[in-house]
Design a protein around this motif. Structure first.
Motif: not given
Length: 227
Positions: A52, A76-80, A83, A96, A98-100, A122
């Motif tokens: 993460s 895992v990260d918030l920035n595509d 990723l 992500n 925010k999406k998954d 993180s």
């Protein structure tokens, strides 16, 4: 950033192969920390591993964990954009939050059990809670990041519910530098994407702002030779 360094007589000095560029060499210290983190987490052959946080340390952790032969390696990260770099570092699955639904995805790929190893890089309190839910019973949980505020979790999950092995990680350990240099020599990471920016001394403040923002950069370096 000085022209000269004083090195203690008992210091361990590592030589770089001539094939490496300075922009690759500057990633040695963060990567050595990542190597140490993977060793602390005791990633094993066939493990399901979740990393993460895909900053400079997290991406190095992904690459170092790949060498241990996990059956599934999840980043895992918030920035595509980060990723996508994680995929190049060896991640099988990228998520992500925010999406998954990270916890549900990890559980579904492990028949409901959860991951064998969770490595937190993180510095986000939510990532710690997410990790406790992702882990199977008796899993290894490695905390390698730095937090800006205290984090509260339900310690019942750690003890009574899952008997988790909680480990801390910091710096590079005994063998980190040698392994990191070898990984760079073998081209096991997209260093040109991880060391995303190189700025001159006049742009130091801009570089710091880029690091704090974290949206367009990963590792920002300062080169006094640049104007």
């Amino acid at each position: 950033m000085a022209q000269y360094m004083k090195i203690p007589p008992k210091a361990i000095v590592h030589a770089f192969p001539n094939s490496l560029h300075v922009q690759e060499m500057v990633y040695t210290e963060p990567l050595s920390c990542s190597v140490h983190g993977v060793e602390r987490a005791e990633v094993g052959l066939g493990d399901v591993v979740v990393v993460s946080g895909c900053g400079a340390i997290g991406l190095g952790i992904v690459a170092a964990a790949r060498l241990r032969g996990p059956s599934r390696l999840v980043a895992v990260d918030l920035n595509d954009d980060r990723l996508e770099v994680a995929r190049e570092c060896g991640a099988d699955v990228v998520l992500n939050p925010k999406k998954d639904d990270v916890v549900e995805t990890v559980r579904s790929m492990t028949s409901g059990y959860g991951c064998d190893v969770y490595m937190e890089a993180s510095g986000a309190p939510s990532s710690v809670e997410q990790g406790l839910q992702c882990c199977r019973k008796a899993a290894n949980f490695l905390e390698f990041s730095v937090f800006t505020a205290p984090t509260t979790v339900d310690w019942t999950v750690i003890g009574d519910t899952k008997e988790l092995n909680i480990k801390g990680g910091h710096c590079s350990g005994d063998r980190g530098y040698a392994t990191a240099i070898d990984m760079l020599r073998r081209g096991l990471l997209p260093t040109d994407k991880i060391v995303s920016h190189s700025l001159g001394l006049g742009d130091v403040v801009e570089g710091i702002d880029m690091v704090l923002d974290g949206k367009k950069s990963i590792k920002v370096t300062v080169d006094p030779q640049l104007e």
